[in-house]
Motif scaffolding. Structure first.
Motif, short mmCIF file in Angstrom:
data_model
loop_
_atom_site.label_atom_id
_atom_site.label_comp_id
_atom_site.label_asym_id
_atom_site.label_seq_id
_atom_site.Cartn_x
_atom_site.Cartn_y
_atom_site.Cartn_z
N ASN A 1 0.92 -1.24 0.12
CA ASN A 1 -0.09 -0.29 0.27
C ASN A 1 0.52 1.21 0.20
O ASN A 1 0.19 2.11 -0.76
CB ASN A 1 -0.60 -0.33 1.26
CG ASN A 1 -1.69 0.75 1.32
OD1 ASN A 1 -1.33 1.72 2.03
ND2 ASN A 1 -3.22 1.38 1.11
N ARG A 2 1.72 1.13 0.54
CA ARG A 2 3.04 2.75 0.98
C ARG A 2 3.95 2.91 0.44
O ARG A 2 4.75 3.55 -0.31
CB ARG A 2 2.91 3.04 2.32
CG ARG A 2 1.75 2.63 3.07
CD ARG A 2 2.54 2.80 4.57
NE ARG A 2 1.14 3.51 5.61
CZ ARG A 2 1.49 3.01 6.93
NH1 ARG A 2 2.29 2.99 7.71
NH2 ARG A 2 0.34 2.79 7.76
N MET A 3 4.95 1.23 0.00
CA MET A 3 5.61 1.40 -1.08
C MET A 3 5.40 1.06 -1.93
O MET A 3 6.46 1.91 -3.23
CB MET A 3 7.35 0.52 0.01
CG MET A 3 7.38 0.71 1.05
SD MET A 3 7.62 2.24 2.13
CE MET A 3 9.39 2.25 1.21
N THR A 4 5.44 0.43 -3.11
CA THR A 4 4.66 -0.33 -4.47
C THR A 4 3.79 0.21 -5.06
O THR A 4 2.89 -0.89 -5.83
CB THR A 4 5.17 -1.73 -4.25
OG1 THR A 4 5.00 -2.35 -3.45
CG2 THR A 4 7.18 -2.27 -3.74
N ASP A 5 3.13 0.69 -4.53
CA ASP A 5 2.03 1.40 -5.22
C ASP A 5 1.86 1.72 -6.69
O ASP A 5 3.62 2.20 -7.02
CB ASP A 5 1.83 2.20 -3.87
CG ASP A 5 2.13 3.72 -3.66
OD1 ASP A 5 3.43 3.36 -4.52
OD2 ASP A 5 1.11 4.63 -2.90
N HIS A 6 1.17 2.66 -7.06
CA HIS A 6 1.30 3.73 -7.98
C HIS A 6 2.35 4.45 -8.25
O HIS A 6 3.12 4.64 -9.58
CB HIS A 6 0.09 4.01 -8.71
CG HIS A 6 -0.84 5.41 -7.93
ND1 HIS A 6 -1.19 4.90 -6.39
CD2 HIS A 6 -0.55 6.27 -8.47
CE1 HIS A 6 -1.19 6.08 -6.43
NE2 HIS A 6 -0.85 7.29 -7.10
#
Length: 323
Positions: free
Chosen positions: A209-214
């Motif tokens: 959710n916080r690191m490898t998001d869009h």
């Protein structure tokens, strides 16, 4: 939750509020100038954080259909002695100095205490607020609610058009780009490298959710590996917010995570990763590299970043309240 006034309505946020939340943040940016513009996709990503309880720990303030203030309270998923809870939000510039910010902070603190009782009642509660140092009235508001400066985040900026210093990869190590195969090693290094700073581990759902998001940019994210035993030594993870680029025509490569495992420290790992990422970002057409470095004092040592060509920009303060 505060009572409704004759003109403003308070309610919990929903994922359907992503567009209104982006509009609020962009109205704040027009005045506060912290270099953060948002799309609806950006704010939706925040609203679906698995550690954000929208129903019981979020607040939106609305003037008809326009969001004029908000507050979100998220908790850390794993703790030992301290349970750290983060309050995040703001007030539209046209609605400031009306007591909305005070009410939001008070509501956020109450929600943080409720989350603490629900999830980690046996630990000590620490409530954090992160805010740009220069925003008028913020320090006075937070101090009035019992918060005190606990940490400073200095933004550092590198104009990629300038010469990028050559940085050798330490002997016995090699650079490899991020991939699905080494993603778990990136997360492991983040968790291990920041234990000393007291940060809670980031589980897989939070990592996604916080690191490898869009906003994640895998083409400018790298891992340094020990050639002899195959062990990972350090990582650098890059993000880019396209709303900023669309509005300014200026693309920032944000070095969002730089971490080195204890056994590989003082060997030039971070410097090598930064140098490699700077060259990659320049080759990929980014205009500037940005990162933040934290310190317990407002005058921390940033030698490794200055050596790489970074210069200080805005400073942010983590305000803390313990109970």
């Amino acid at each position: 939750m505060p009572e409704e006034s004759s003109s403003l309505t308070w309610r919990s946020l929903t994922t359907g509020d992503a567009k209104a939340a982006a509009d609020l943040l962009n109205a704040m940016e027009a005045v506060d100038q912290i270099g953060q513009l948002y799309t609806e996709e950006d704010t939706l990503q925040e609203l679906i954080d698995p550690y954000l309880d929208l129903e019981r720990a979020s607040f939106g303030v609305f003037d008809d259909d326009v969001m004029v203030g908000d507050m979100k309270v998220s908790y850390k998923p794993a703790t030992e002695e301290v349970h750290r809870v983060l309050i995040n939000g703001g007030v539209h510039p046209d609605y400031r100095r009306r007591g909305i910010g005070t009410a939001l902070v008070e509501a956020g603190v109450a929600a943080a205490k409720a989350l603490h009782t629900q999830h980690d009642p046996g630990t000590r509660l620490a409530i954090d607020l992160h805010w740009a140092e220069h925003i008028a009235g913020a320090a006075e508001l937070f101090r009035s609610q019992g918060f005190a400066p606990a940490w400073y985040d200095q933004q550092m900026e590198h104009p990629l058009g300038d010469a990028i210093p050559e940085t050798a990869v330490p002997d016995g190590l090699r650079v490899e780009p991020w991939s699905q195969q080494n993603d778990e090693e990136f997360r492991m290094i983040r968790n291990e490298a920041f234990k000393d700073a007291g940060l809670a581990e980031m589980p897989v759902d939070s990592w996604k959710n916080r690191m490898t998001d869009h906003t994640f940019r895998p083409e400018a994210s790298f891992l340094l590996r020990d050639v002899a035993n195959g062990a990972p030594a350090g990582v650098l993870l890059t993000k880019c917010w396209e709303a900023d680029a669309a509005a300014t025509g200026f693309r920032d490569a944000t070095f969002f995570l730089i971490g080195t495992l204890r056994n590989y420290r003082r060997r030039g790992v971070a410097g090598a990763l930064i140098g490699h990422a700077l060259r990659a970002a320049a080759d990929q057409g980014y205009d500037r590299a940005v990162l933040r470095v934290g310190s317990a004092t407002p005058t921390g040592a940033f030698g490794i970043y200055e050596k790489a060509g970074f210069v200080p920009g805005l400073r942010f303060v983590r305000w803390g309240l313990e109970s």
